[in-house]
Each structure stands twice: as structure tokens, then as C-alpha cells.
Scaffold this active site. Structure first.
Site, PDB file in Angstrom:
ATOM      1  N   LYS A 180       0.842  -1.190   0.000  1.00  0.00           N
ATOM      2  CA  LYS A 180       0.000   0.000   0.000  1.00  0.00           C
ATOM      3  C   LYS A 180       0.884   1.249   0.000  1.00  0.00           C
ATOM      4  O   LYS A 180       1.517   1.570   1.005  1.00  0.00           O
ATOM      5  CB  LYS A 180      -0.881   0.041   1.261  1.00  0.00           C
ATOM      6  N   GLU A 190       9.828   1.821  10.841  1.00  0.00           N
ATOM      7  CA  GLU A 190      10.847   2.874  10.766  1.00  0.00           C
ATOM      8  C   GLU A 190      10.109   4.199  10.860  1.00  0.00           C
ATOM      9  O   GLU A 190       9.270   4.497  10.004  1.00  0.00           O
ATOM     10  CB  GLU A 190      11.597   2.803   9.429  1.00  0.00           C
ATOM     11  N   CYS A 247      13.406  11.648   6.739  1.00  0.00           N
ATOM     12  CA  CYS A 247      13.501  11.148   8.122  1.00  0.00           C
ATOM     13  C   CYS A 247      14.876  11.438   8.682  1.00  0.00           C
ATOM     14  O   CYS A 247      15.048  11.577   9.885  1.00  0.00           O
ATOM     15  CB  CYS A 247      13.228   9.654   8.143  1.00  0.00           C
ATOM     16  N   GLU A 265       9.633  16.572  15.458  1.00  0.00           N
ATOM     17  CA  GLU A 265       9.911  16.485  14.027  1.00  0.00           C
ATOM     18  C   GLU A 265       9.017  17.475  13.283  1.00  0.00           C
ATOM     19  O   GLU A 265       7.785  17.360  13.329  1.00  0.00           O
ATOM     20  CB  GLU A 265       9.651  15.056  13.527  1.00  0.00           C
TER      21      GLU A 265
HETATM   22  P1  NAD Z   1       2.330   8.529   7.803  1.00  0.00           P
HETATM   23  O1  NAD Z   1       2.576   7.807   9.081  1.00  0.00           O
HETATM   24  O2  NAD Z   1       1.264   9.541   7.781  1.00  0.00           O
HETATM   25  O3  NAD Z   1       1.959   7.484   6.634  1.00  0.00           O
HETATM   26  C1  NAD Z   1       2.811   6.397   6.312  1.00  0.00           C
HETATM   27  C2  NAD Z   1       1.982   5.315   5.654  1.00  0.00           C
HETATM   28  O4  NAD Z   1       1.077   4.779   6.636  1.00  0.00           O
HETATM   29  C3  NAD Z   1       1.105   5.801   4.505  1.00  0.00           C
HETATM   30  O5  NAD Z   1       1.051   4.822   3.493  1.00  0.00           O
HETATM   31  C4  NAD Z   1      -0.247   5.951   5.165  1.00  0.00           C
HETATM   32  O6  NAD Z   1      -1.313   5.880   4.267  1.00  0.00           O
HETATM   33  C5  NAD Z   1      -0.248   4.782   6.120  1.00  0.00           C
HETATM   34  N1  NAD Z   1      -1.204   4.889   7.223  1.00  0.00           N
HETATM   35  C6  NAD Z   1      -1.737   6.010   7.762  1.00  0.00           C
HETATM   36  N2  NAD Z   1      -2.600   5.683   8.747  1.00  0.00           N
HETATM   37  C7  NAD Z   1      -2.596   4.332   8.852  1.00  0.00           C
HETATM   38  C8  NAD Z   1      -3.270   3.408   9.688  1.00  0.00           C
HETATM   39  N3  NAD Z   1      -4.116   3.809  10.619  1.00  0.00           N
HETATM   40  N4  NAD Z   1      -3.005   2.096   9.533  1.00  0.00           N
HETATM   41  C9  NAD Z   1      -2.118   1.669   8.608  1.00  0.00           C
HETATM   42  N5  NAD Z   1      -1.479   2.499   7.765  1.00  0.00           N
HETATM   43  C10 NAD Z   1      -1.704   3.821   7.884  1.00  0.00           C
HETATM   44  O7  NAD Z   1       3.733   9.134   7.360  1.00  0.00           O
HETATM   45  P2  NAD Z   1       4.042  10.033   6.078  1.00  0.00           P
HETATM   46  O8  NAD Z   1       3.499  11.391   6.304  1.00  0.00           O
HETATM   47  O9  NAD Z   1       3.672   9.300   4.842  1.00  0.00           O
HETATM   48  O10 NAD Z   1       5.644  10.078   6.110  1.00  0.00           O
HETATM   49  C11 NAD Z   1       6.373  10.972   6.867  1.00  0.00           C
HETATM   50  C12 NAD Z   1       6.931  10.302   8.103  1.00  0.00           C
HETATM   51  O11 NAD Z   1       7.679   9.158   7.724  1.00  0.00           O
HETATM   52  C13 NAD Z   1       7.889  11.159   8.882  1.00  0.00           C
HETATM   53  O12 NAD Z   1       7.631  11.043  10.258  1.00  0.00           O
HETATM   54  C14 NAD Z   1       9.245  10.570   8.550  1.00  0.00           C
HETATM   55  O13 NAD Z   1      10.243  10.776   9.524  1.00  0.00           O
HETATM   56  C15 NAD Z   1       8.905   9.146   8.426  1.00  0.00           C
HETATM   57  N6  NAD Z   1       9.906   8.433   7.643  1.00  0.00           N
HETATM   58  C16 NAD Z   1      10.754   7.603   8.308  1.00  0.00           C
HETATM   59  C17 NAD Z   1      11.766   6.951   7.616  1.00  0.00           C
HETATM   60  C18 NAD Z   1      12.701   6.024   8.326  1.00  0.00           C
HETATM   61  O14 NAD Z   1      13.321   5.203   7.654  1.00  0.00           O
HETATM   62  N7  NAD Z   1      12.848   6.118   9.634  1.00  0.00           N
HETATM   63  C19 NAD Z   1      11.881   7.125   6.235  1.00  0.00           C
HETATM   64  C20 NAD Z   1      10.996   7.992   5.587  1.00  0.00           C
HETATM   65  C21 NAD Z   1      10.003   8.632   6.304  1.00  0.00           C
END
Ligand code: NAD
Length: 490
Positions: free
Chosen positions: A169, A244, A278, A375
Site C-alpha cells: 500500500k 521505521e 527522516c 519532528e
Molecule cells: P504517515 O505515518 O502519515 O503514513 C505512512 C503510511 O502509513 C502511509 O502509506 C499511510 O497511508 C499509512 N497509514 C496512515 N494511517 C494508517 C493506519 N491507521 N493504519 C495503517 N497504515 C496507515 O507518514 P508520512 O506522512 O507518509 O511520512 C512521513 C513520516 O515518515 C515522517 O515522520 C518521517 O520521519 C517518516 N519516515 C521515516 C523513515 C525512516 O526510515 N525512519 C523514512 C521515511 C520517512
């Protein structure tokens, strides 16, 4: 379209979602708005495919992955442009996003001929023993928008070479990248059902995947809020969750640093990907002896950055209106906390109608301030001061996160102390907080993650996506008891 059991299909509901360009609001593509019913069929397809895929020899799996990686490489220019259009990052980074997936594909294809276990000697005669790797089954792959090709690449190539099958997804913000990424596997001849794509929102598709009884593990990259909720759900269901999450990374610049080099690194780490990484360097901790020189040079560079559509500018837009609002609020919070705004601080229209925010720098930031702890995920850098190495490291370590940290120093002893003491999964010396390569593990500690690594081989992604089975074979033809009968042998 969704990609289920080898076919491109709409959502069962027939509903769709538009994906738009954050630089100008143009529609990049339209994808299915899927729900639980779509997840059900995708999981069923993946379960069926698992029985054949797990028995396909790993080198043969590797050959198919190699083809997919080659296809991604052939399409690098168009995919890179798509990344820029759908996610907003500048084109050089869009191409880099694709390259990372290509690198991972080549690397994991080779793992098909490695992926070794252990063999060792038994304490008993006529007995041999080894450990082998086996897949877990069907994984749910949930990815964020900020690396819409690279992060699926990290996860999917690694999970597939281990023999798992998948339901993927992509983020609601970058589903078209998800579709084009998946197409490369279709075109490479991946057997049907091995990789399935279901687009939609987190609450509708993500939730359904996490709680689905046919899913054996979840690999998630995204925010802490969502990741912690997924860990809790998976814990109750007794399935592994490889998560992550966020970061609040820092660069420490010592009095003996090459200041110009550190400025380059801090500009790249703070404003690359518009701060939406991130691993972004959202804090810079400056030894007081070089604080003034660094700050002047850093501000000059930050002010000169060209903001606009990523196809032509140096800093692209934020991902969406909510993100623009969040960054604006953090600037207000920083001001109220008593930090001094040195440059930027406002949304700007850039060259289009997009979600542009000026590269922003605060100084006089104290370690406990919210802008130094939370963040922000935007182009906002906080400058802090330290009096020596010990205090600098303590400031760098003083957040709940532990993804990436960096030190600029010419003193080899300081670099060794920093390498040992910095509390993060990644440490850079005389380089910025970003720049990991696919063949070493990637991942954070503390609130960023609980130790399941991305990328890398053994000790990294292969450990996440396979489990170890231990096999003992006794060919003595008699009962032999470990620990009990070893004396007789001696
Ligand atoms: P997000 O948590 O909003 O979404 C991530 C994914 O989770 C998306 O596909 C989203 O649709 C899905 N999602 C949302 N709600 C959900 C639920 N209730 N159940 C299951 N899936 C759900 O994050 P984002 O805004 O897409 O990304 C930004 C964040 O990602 C930042 O906090 C960043 O630091 C982090 N990030 C971390 C790394 C790492 O390797 N540590 C890498 C890239 C991004």
C-alpha cells in the site's frame, strides 16, 4: 489501477482518488480508492502465490528481480520526473530516489545466490547441523510519500528475494509512483499474486492490512503516531511489525571542523528534500568558537536557495496544505519559545500555486524547546550552541529519536568518541546526516524504531524478511543425546 493477482483492476467500490502535484495542484493521476474488500482479494492472491514462490529457488527469484531492477533503470528518467511531479522533490533527488531502488534491486538479486545460513560441527559423531533462512509468508508493505520509489524498493526487493509474497500500500500522496514501481515487476514477469498493489488511504487500506488474519507481518515506514499504533495492533495479533519512524537528527560542528564543509553539509541536510527526510538535519549544534562564522555562512547560503517547482529549482514544495500549516505553526512556536528567526519563516507562493515555504533558520535555540525536540518535517533548521564535545554529544542525544547524527571535526579522537557515544542508528563523520547506501543496514533506535533494519543483507533487511530455522541431522542410526553422550565421545 490496483494490481491484484497479476491483473490491473479498479477498486470494488469503483471509487477513485486524485493525486496532485504539490508544486502547482495539477492532477498527476487517478487511482482506486480501495477498501477492505480489495485488501481481502489481494491477501488471498498473495497467500495462494506464496506456496509456489517460496519453493522457487532463490537464484531464480533473483533473476526476476534483476529484470525488474533493469526496467526501473531503463525508466529512470521518466520515473524520476514522476517522483518530482507527484512528491515535489527536485529532479536530481527524484532521479536519486529511483537509483536507490535500482541499487537495491541489483543487490538483492545477488542475494539470491548468497543469503547464507550457518553450518557448524556437532559435538556428536555422524550428525550435522545448519541454520537455513525461510520466508515468513505474506507481508503488508506500508510506505510513506517522501521516498516513493526508494522505500518500496528497499522493502519489496528484500522481502521478495527471501520468498515472501506481498500486499503493498503506497502513500495516499504518491500512489502513481506506487503503480509505476509495481509495473516494473509486472513487466519483468513476476508470477501473478507475488506482489499485489492496493491504493487508498491509511485508515481504509492500511488498517485493513494490519488487522488482516492472512497477513503474517507488517513492514511500515512513516510517522511515529501511526507506527506506534501499528506496533500495538501487531503485538496483540502476535505478528512482527518492522517499523521505521520519525527523526530529529543533528549535526555537531566542533571548533576544529572545516567550517565551509560543515556549512555545505548542513545546507544539504537541512534543506535537501525541503527538509522532508527522516534523516534531515533539523538541528545543528555549534561549538561556540565557530558559531558566528558558521551562522553567517549558513544564512548566506540558505537565503540564496532557489525555491520553486522541483523540475527547475533547488528547493521544492512541501507535500500538502496540512504540512504547510504544520511548518507555519512550528515557526510560530519557535518565536514564542524565544528562538531568534534569522531567515525565512513564511509560506510563499514560489513560482506556482504550490505549498512553498521559505528555507528557515532559528538561532538561540535551547535543547528543550519544542522546535529542537519535535519532528517538523520541513525546511526549518535550529542552531544550538555547545561549549565542548561532551556537551555537544549530550545535546545531540537529548531527544526521543535516534535515527541519524553527524559530527564535523578534524580531530580523530573526537570522531572516535562521537562514533561510540552518539545514540543513533546511523553516524556520519565529516558528512551530513543523509547519504546512506543500500548495502549496509538502515534504521533508527529509541522512538525511531525497535531494531528491524531496512537495506543491507545479513544483519539488515534479510534478517527482517526471513526467519532462521535450525536443522539437525543424525545419520548414526542410534539414539544420540546432546550434552549427555558427549562424555563418551571424549
Ligand atoms: P504517515 O505515518 O502519515 O503514513 C505512512 C503510511 O502509513 C502511509 O502509506 C499511510 O497511508 C499509512 N497509514 C496512515 N494511517 C494508517 C493506519 N491507521 N493504519 C495503517 N497504515 C496507515 O507518514 P508520512 O506522512 O507518509 O511520512 C512521513 C513520516 O515518515 C515522517 O515522520 C518521517 O520521519 C517518516 N519516515 C521515516 C523513515 C525512516 O526510515 N525512519 C523514512 C521515511 C520517512
Amino acid at each position: 489501477m490496483n494490481y491484484i493477482n497479476g491483473s490491473w483492476v479498479p477498486a470494488k467500490s469503483g471509487e477513485t482518488l486524485d493525486s496532485t502535484n504539490p508544486a502547482n495542484g495539477n492532477v498527476v493521476g487517478t487511482v482506486p480508492r480501495s477498501g477492505k474488500a480489495d485488501v481481502d482479494v489481494a491477501v488471498q492472491a498473495a497467500r495462494q502465490a506464496f506456496e509456489r514462490w517460496r519453493l522457487t529457488p532463490a537464484p531464480v527469484r533473483g533473476n526476476i528481480l534483476l529484470k525488474a531492477a533493469r526496467i526501473l533503470e531503463e525508466r529512470k528518467q521518466s520515473l524520476g520526473e514522476l517522483v518530482t511531479k507527484e512528491m515535489g522533490k527536485v529532479i536530481a533527488e527524484g532521479l536519486g530516489d529511483v537509483q536507490e531502488a535500482v541499487d537495491m534491486g541489483y543487490y538483492m538479486a545477488g542475494e539470491g545466490r548468497r543469503m547464507s545460513g550457518q553450518t557448524t560441527h556437532s559435538e556428536l559423531p555422524d550428525k550435522d547441523m545448519k541454520s537455513i533462512r525461510e520466508p515468513l509468508g505474506v507481508w503488508g508493505i506500508i510506505t510513506p510519500w517522501n521516498f516513493p520509489i526508494a522505500i518500496p524498493g528497499w522493502k519489496i526487493f528484500a522481502a521478495l528475494i527471501c520468498g515472501n509474497t506481498l500486499v503493498y500500500k503506497p502513500s495516499r500522496e504518491t500512489p502513481v509512483c506506487g503503480v509505476e514501481f509495481t509495473r516494473a515487476f509486472h513487466d519483468a514477469g513476476l508470477p501473478k499474486g507475488v506482489l499485489n498493489l492496493v491504493t487508498g488511504t491509511g485508515s481504509e487500506v492500511g488498517d485493513a492490512l494490519v488487522s488482516h488474519p492472512g497477513i503474517d507481518g507488517i513492514s511500515f515506514t512513516g510517522s511515529c503516531d501511526v507506527g506506534l499504533a501499528i506496533e500495538a495492533s501487531c503485538g496483540k495479533l502476535h505478528k512482527p511489525a518492522a517499523t521505521e519512524m520519525g527523526g530529529k537528527n543533528a549535526i555537531l560542528v566542533m571548533d576544529d571542523a572545516d567550517v565551509d564543509l560543515a556549512v555545505h553539509g548542513a545546507i544539504w541536510g537541512g534543506f535537501g528534500t525541503t527538509g522532508q527526510r527522516c534523516t534531515a538535519a533539523s538541528r545543528v549544534v555549534l561549538h561556540r568558537a565557530i558559531r558566528k562564522e558558521f551562522t553567517q555562512k549558513f544564512i548566506r547560503r540558505a537565503r540564496a536557495l532557489k525555491l520553486g517547482d522541483g523540475l527547475s529549482a533547488e528547493v521544492g514544495p512541501l507535500i500538502n496544505a496540512a504540512s504547510l500549516e504544520k511548518v507555519t505553526q512550528y515557526v510560530e512556536i519557535g518565536r514564542k519559545e524565544g528562538a531568534r528567526l534569522l531567515c525565512g519563516g513564511k509560506p510563499t507562493k514560489g513560482r506556482g500555486r504550490g505549498f512553498f515555504f521559505e528555507p528557515t533558520v532559528f538561532d538561540k535555540v535551547k535543547p528543550g524547546m519544542r522546535i529542537a525536540q519535535e519532528e517538523i518535517f520541513g525546511p526549518v533548521v535550529s542552531l544550538l550552541e555547545c561549549k565542548d564535545l561532551k556537551e555537544g554529544i549530550a545535546i545531540v542525544n537529548g531527544t526521543q529519536f535516534g535515527l541519524s547524527s553527524a559530527i564535523y571535526t578534524r580531530n580523530v579522537n573526537s570522531s572516535a568518541v562521537a562514533e561510540r557515544e552518539l545514540q543513533s542508528g546511523l553516524v556520519y563523520i565529516n558528512a551530513s546526516t543523509i547519504g546512506s547506501e543500500v548495502h549496509l543496514p538502515f534504521g533508527g533506535i529509541k522512538s525511531t524504531g525497535i531494531g528491524h533494519k531496512e537495506a543491507g543483507g545479513l544483519g539488515g533487511a534479510l534478517d527482517t524478511f526471513s526467519r532462521v530455522k535450525v536443522v539437525y541431522r543424525d545419520f548414526s542410526g542410534r539414539l544420540q543425546r546432546a550434552q549427555l553422550d558427549t562424555e563418551a565421545v571424549r
